[in-house]
Scaffold this motif. Structure first.
Motif, PDB file in Angstrom:
ATOM      1  N   ILE A 203       0.855  -1.177   0.000  1.00  0.00           N
ATOM      2  CA  ILE A 203       0.000   0.000   0.000  1.00  0.00           C
ATOM      3  C   ILE A 203       0.894   1.231   0.000  1.00  0.00           C
ATOM      4  N   SER A 204       0.522   2.209  -0.796  1.00  0.00           N
ATOM      5  CA  SER A 204       1.329   3.424  -0.932  1.00  0.00           C
ATOM      6  C   SER A 204       0.537   4.634  -0.461  1.00  0.00           C
ATOM      7  N   PHE A 205       1.254   5.609   0.082  1.00  0.00           N
ATOM      8  CA  PHE A 205       0.694   6.896   0.498  1.00  0.00           C
ATOM      9  C   PHE A 205       1.577   7.985  -0.084  1.00  0.00           C
ATOM     10  N   ILE A 206       1.007   8.884  -0.876  1.00  0.00           N
ATOM     11  CA  ILE A 206       1.765   9.946  -1.543  1.00  0.00           C
ATOM     12  C   ILE A 206       1.183  11.293  -1.151  1.00  0.00           C
ATOM     13  N   ASP A 207       2.034  12.173  -0.676  1.00  0.00           N
ATOM     14  CA  ASP A 207       1.619  13.530  -0.340  1.00  0.00           C
ATOM     15  C   ASP A 207       1.453  14.332  -1.632  1.00  0.00           C
ATOM     16  N   ASP A 208       0.301  14.987  -1.787  1.00  0.00           N
ATOM     17  CA  ASP A 208       0.010  15.698  -3.031  1.00  0.00           C
ATOM     18  C   ASP A 208       0.898  16.927  -3.206  1.00  0.00           C
TER      19      ASP A 208
END
Length: 422
Positions: A203-208
């Motif tokens: 699972i990935s989390f990317i800050d916009d």
């Protein structure tokens, strides 16, 4: 889907081609109007035989003259006809007409560029196989069809049923103004190859705002909430800010009641993409695709396929430290506020001599291992020892990158894809 009808069509209606105020040359007709009606003038009678003889008595309120009603005023009718642009009429009377025909169901009339009126039974669209409007435009340009005067064409249900596609998302996407204002997330898996440790998902989390990303390997989808809690605690403590929005698809892991309740409890807004539109969660989708492409390219190293988990974590570390076309600075600068150093980057999978800790007197002081990544908690590198079949951390290593590139074989043996989920 060929032309905009210039009139309202009803079944069994009479369509008449009119000549502007031309008297009828055939037959005679007598029309009695306003018999016993309420009006300011007497009853009006109109006869058409040969040349029209009309006996009209009344007052025209359009030009304020006596002798005819406003509805019979030639100048008023001419102005009204020019404004409406109508060249045919649906009416119950055939007075002052040269020809007429009975329309059948679904038949329409078209007003073309030559000011002629033609009747068509779904002519152009149906006979030409429901071609699109661009092709009609080219036929008009080549002189094969008359130009349509009205471009506001009605929808054709046959075309909608046979040719409808997804709507293109052309609107400009919202961009965050500060870190943690908007977080993109997506879960990828199960993969067709398991990672060391039994992991099948990540699972990935990317800050916009900065496009700085985190990635977590998982054994099961149900671990998504725990990984989000881990990510939230780490980044909020690091930046002293709160996550405001989490954007994701409609996967079951994000729609789970426990996940949604946790979001509501901490005041985090959940933004879910519409079904069948992965473009709305495009940042995470593209990032996962980029990561898998990088893993396939890096997998030429002589390592087992199960090491793709180390490769994907290395790819995330690389992307966080290099420039991106989505942001002006590198993600590391926007996330940490300082410039990154690229001097520690090593070719993934290259061989290295790693110092052996506490060797005996006659034992070798180094052992040939392979570099497999960067540890999160400390400096140094992750190395795989094929003799002991273990991965460990060390800061004392000499890398054989030139030998590795000289023996480089570009063919990749790893076929890494997302397997069909149950």
């Amino acid at each position: 889907m060929f032309g905009q009808p210039s009139i309202q069509i009803k079944q069994e209606a009479n369509v008449a081609h009119s000549k502007r105020f031309a008297p009828s040359s055939s037959g005679s007709r007598k029309i009695q109007k306003r018999k016993g009606g309420k009006g300011k003038g007497p009853t009006v009678a109109a006869e058409c035989k040969g040349k029209a003889k009309v006996a009209i008595k009344g007052k025209c309120f359009h030009y304020n003259v006596d002798g005819h009603w406003k509805r019979n005023c030639p100048e008023y009718l001419a102005n009204k006809k020019e404004k409406e642009g109508a060249t045919n009429h649906v009416c119950s009377s055939l007075q002052k007409t040269t020809s007429f025909k009975q329309l059948v169901e679904s038949e329409m009339t078209l007003k073309v560029g030559t000011r002629d009126v033609i009747s068509a039974h779904a002519v152009g669209d149906a006979k030409l196989g429901h071609i699109n409007l661009d092709r009609f435009g080219r036929l008009v340009k080549n002189g094969l069809l008359n130009e349509l005067k009205d471009d506001s064409l009605p929808p054709c249900e046959s075309c909608l049923e046979g040719k409808m596609t997804k709507r293109h998302l052309t609107e400009k996407r919202y961009r965050a103004k500060e870190p943690l204002e908007l977080i993109h997330s997506d879960l990828c898996g199960p993969m067709n190859v398991k990672v060391r440790g039994g992991f099948e998902y990540f699972i990935s989390f990317i800050d916009d705002y900065s496009r700085y990303g985190y990635l977590y390997l998982m054994e099961h989808k149900s671990e998504a909430l725990e990984k989000f809690k881990e990510y939230k605690a780490e980044v909020e403590n690091l930046l002293s800010k709160k996550i405001k929005i989490l954007r994701s698809d409609r996967g079951r892991e994000y729609m789970d009641l426990r996940f949604q309740d946790y979001m509501i409890e901490h005041g985090i807004q959940s933004q879910l993409s519409a079904p069948g539109t992965p473009q709305q969660n495009g940042v995470s989708e593209k990032r996962n695709r980029t990561l898998l492409d990088m893993v396939r390219s890096m997998s030429y190293a002589q390592l087992p396929s199960s090491f793709w988990g180390y490769a994907v974590e290395t790819a995330v570390h690389i992307l966080n430290n290099v420039s991106s076309k989505s942001v002006s600075e590198t993600p590391f600068v926007l996330w940490r506020g300082s410039k990154p150093s690229l001097s520690h980057f090593i070719i993934w999978g290259c061989p290295a001599h790693v110092l052996v800790t506490n060797p005996k007197k006659l034992e070798l002081r180094s052992r040939l291992c392979q570099f497999v990544g960067y540890p999160k908690e400390t400096r140094g590198g992750l190395f795989f020892d094929p003799q002991e079949n273990r991965v460990f951390v060390s800061t004392n290593a000499t890398f054989l990158e030139e030998d590795h590139m000289r023996d480089h074989k570009p063919r990749s043996k790893l076929i890494l894809n997302e397997a069909t989920d149950e």
